[in-house]
Design a protein around this motif. Structure first.
Motif, short mmCIF file in Angstrom:
data_model
loop_
_atom_site.label_atom_id
_atom_site.label_comp_id
_atom_site.label_asym_id
_atom_site.label_seq_id
_atom_site.Cartn_x
_atom_site.Cartn_y
_atom_site.Cartn_z
N ILE A 33 22.26 8.01 -78.85
CA ILE A 33 22.64 9.29 -78.26
C ILE A 33 21.37 9.99 -77.80
O ILE A 33 20.41 10.11 -78.56
CB ILE A 33 23.38 10.20 -79.27
N ASN A 34 21.37 10.50 -76.58
CA ASN A 34 20.24 11.25 -76.03
C ASN A 34 20.69 12.69 -75.85
O ASN A 34 21.59 12.98 -75.07
CB ASN A 34 19.81 10.63 -74.70
N HIS A 35 20.06 13.60 -76.61
CA HIS A 35 20.41 15.02 -76.56
C HIS A 35 19.42 15.83 -75.72
O HIS A 35 19.28 17.03 -75.92
CB HIS A 35 20.43 15.61 -77.98
N ASP A 37 16.56 16.94 -75.81
CA ASP A 37 15.37 17.32 -76.56
C ASP A 37 15.10 16.41 -77.75
O ASP A 37 14.06 16.51 -78.39
CB ASP A 37 15.46 18.77 -77.02
N HIS A 38 16.05 15.56 -78.09
CA HIS A 38 15.85 14.57 -79.15
C HIS A 38 16.87 13.45 -78.97
O HIS A 38 17.78 13.55 -78.15
CB HIS A 38 15.98 15.22 -80.54
N ALA A 39 16.67 12.37 -79.72
CA ALA A 39 17.56 11.21 -79.59
C ALA A 39 17.90 10.67 -80.97
O ALA A 39 17.22 10.95 -81.95
CB ALA A 39 16.89 10.13 -78.75
N HIS A 40 18.97 9.88 -81.01
CA HIS A 40 19.35 9.14 -82.20
C HIS A 40 19.15 7.66 -81.89
O HIS A 40 19.38 7.23 -80.75
CB HIS A 40 20.82 9.40 -82.57
N SER A 96 11.92 14.16 -82.18
CA SER A 96 13.31 13.72 -82.37
C SER A 96 13.76 13.95 -83.79
O SER A 96 12.97 14.01 -84.71
CB SER A 96 13.45 12.25 -82.00
#
Length: 101
Positions: A33-35, A37-40, A96
């Motif tokens: 998941i790409n948000h 400002d951060h990712a999983h 992240s």
């Protein structure tokens, strides 16, 4: 691209790579998941494609990273045994949030 692996993660990844299922494959870290400002992140056994870079780590484990995904550069793979066993993958250079699984 850069990738760090802690000692515990290296031990667990080497176990994964020694299985019959892993024959001819490497570890791939990917963004789930790409948000913005951060990712999983997650990891799996896979083979490289034309868009990948094979990154050599200081733990003698090669990791596949997709060159097109900016959040993968600088990823850090950790493994913890407590409070419950699992990988935590973060990217401190991209601020992240860690994802444990």
């Amino acid at each position: 691209m850069n990738c760090k692996i802690n000692r515990n993660a290296a031990k667990e990844i080497k176990k994964m790579l020694s299985t019959e299922e892993a024959e001819g494959k490497m570890i791939r870290v990917f963004v789930t998941i790409n948000h913005v400002d951060h990712a999983h992140y997650d990891l799996k056994l896979d083979t490289p494609t034309e868009h990948d870079e094979i990154v050599k780590t200081d733990k003698d484990i090669d990791v596949i990273l997709d060159k097109r995904e900016d959040f993968l550069d600088g990823v850090w793979i950790k493994y913890f045994y407590v409070p419950e066993a699992g990988f935590e993958i973060t990217n401190p250079s991209k601020e992240s949030h860690g994802h444990r699984h």
